[in-house]
Scaffold this motif. Structure first.
Motif, PDB file in Angstrom:
ATOM      1  N   ARG A  49     -72.960  21.021 -54.028  1.00 27.45           N
ATOM      2  CA  ARG A  49     -71.607  21.565 -53.856  1.00 27.45           C
ATOM      3  C   ARG A  49     -70.674  21.068 -54.961  1.00 27.45           C
ATOM      4  O   ARG A  49     -69.901  21.829 -55.538  1.00 27.45           O
ATOM      5  N   ASN A  53     -68.766  23.470 -57.527  1.00 27.30           N
ATOM      6  CA  ASN A  53     -67.341  23.710 -57.308  1.00 27.30           C
ATOM      7  C   ASN A  53     -66.394  22.955 -58.240  1.00 27.30           C
ATOM      8  O   ASN A  53     -65.255  23.374 -58.421  1.00 27.30           O
ATOM      9  N   GLU A  65     -61.134  21.314 -58.021  1.00 23.29           N
ATOM     10  CA  GLU A  65     -61.782  22.550 -57.577  1.00 23.29           C
ATOM     11  C   GLU A  65     -60.961  23.775 -57.953  1.00 23.29           C
ATOM     12  O   GLU A  65     -61.370  24.895 -57.703  1.00 23.29           O
TER      13      GLU A  65
END
Length: 200
Positions: A49, A53, A65
């Protein structure tokens, strides 16, 4: 007996972490596989992740992000002061000390000729563009008080010499050879309050 290739790949991957040698990496791998498969899956998902991101903030170069991190997007902060730090961890500890109301720029490293890291490797070109935006009036240098941090501070001061930008350095309330991430908040706050000029 040889390890299965996938186990060797896991051990090798864990060795990229700072301070983790072959034995520590092997212990971590066995622990994750034997005793904490749920933790291993959580770690794998979190890493995936983060890689998917996270990007660099367009203004301060820290991880974010969104194109602008929450600090750069905060219009309540002083826009005329820019604090230059080596790593995102340094930014976080300065924020915890609640001693600086301006904005930041994260170099993502420090100049270290012994390691082959020069001025172009620590985003000094981006820093130059950021400082010369017509808004910044003071650059506060908060690199670590290591040999590399001092070289980096000197290079930054030289960049803005005779450009009408005030350049200050956090005071030496910091221990020599110390790193921001490990200093108590009171000492760090005092060092910021007592910063001194470098381009007199």
């Amino acid at each position: 007996m040889k390890n299965p290739p996938s186990l060797d790949q896991l051990i090798s991957a864990l060795k990229v972490l700072p301070g983790v040698g072959p034995k520590s990496a092997q212990r971590m791998a066995f622990h994750l596989l034997q005793r904490d498969k749920a933790g291993a899956e959580k770690l794998a998902r979190a890493l995936d992740r983060a890689l998917s991101n996270l990007m660099h903030c367009q203004r301060c170069n820290t991880f974010s992000e969104t194109p602008l991190c929450n600090l750069c997007a905060d219009t309540e902060r002083r826009q005329d002061q820019l604090c230059v730090v080596e790593m995102p961890a340094d930014l976080l500890v300065l924020e915890q000390a609640q001693c600086f109301e301006g904005l930041y720029f994260v170099l993502m490293g420090r100049i270290s000729p012994m390691d082959g890291i020069g001025p172009h490797d620590v985003n000094l070109d981006k820093l130059m563009d950021r400082v010369l935006d017509g808004v910044v009036q003071e650059v506060v240098i908060a690199t670590n008080f290591t040999a590399e941090g001092e070289v980096t501070a000197h290079m930054i001061a030289e960049l803005f010499k005779d450009r009408g930008i005030k350049v200050t350095r956090i005071a030496r309330g910091m221990p020599v050879g110390g790193e921001l991430e490990y200093v108590d908040l009171g000492t760090l706050a005092q060092a910021v309050y007592e910063r001194r000029g470098l381009n007199k």
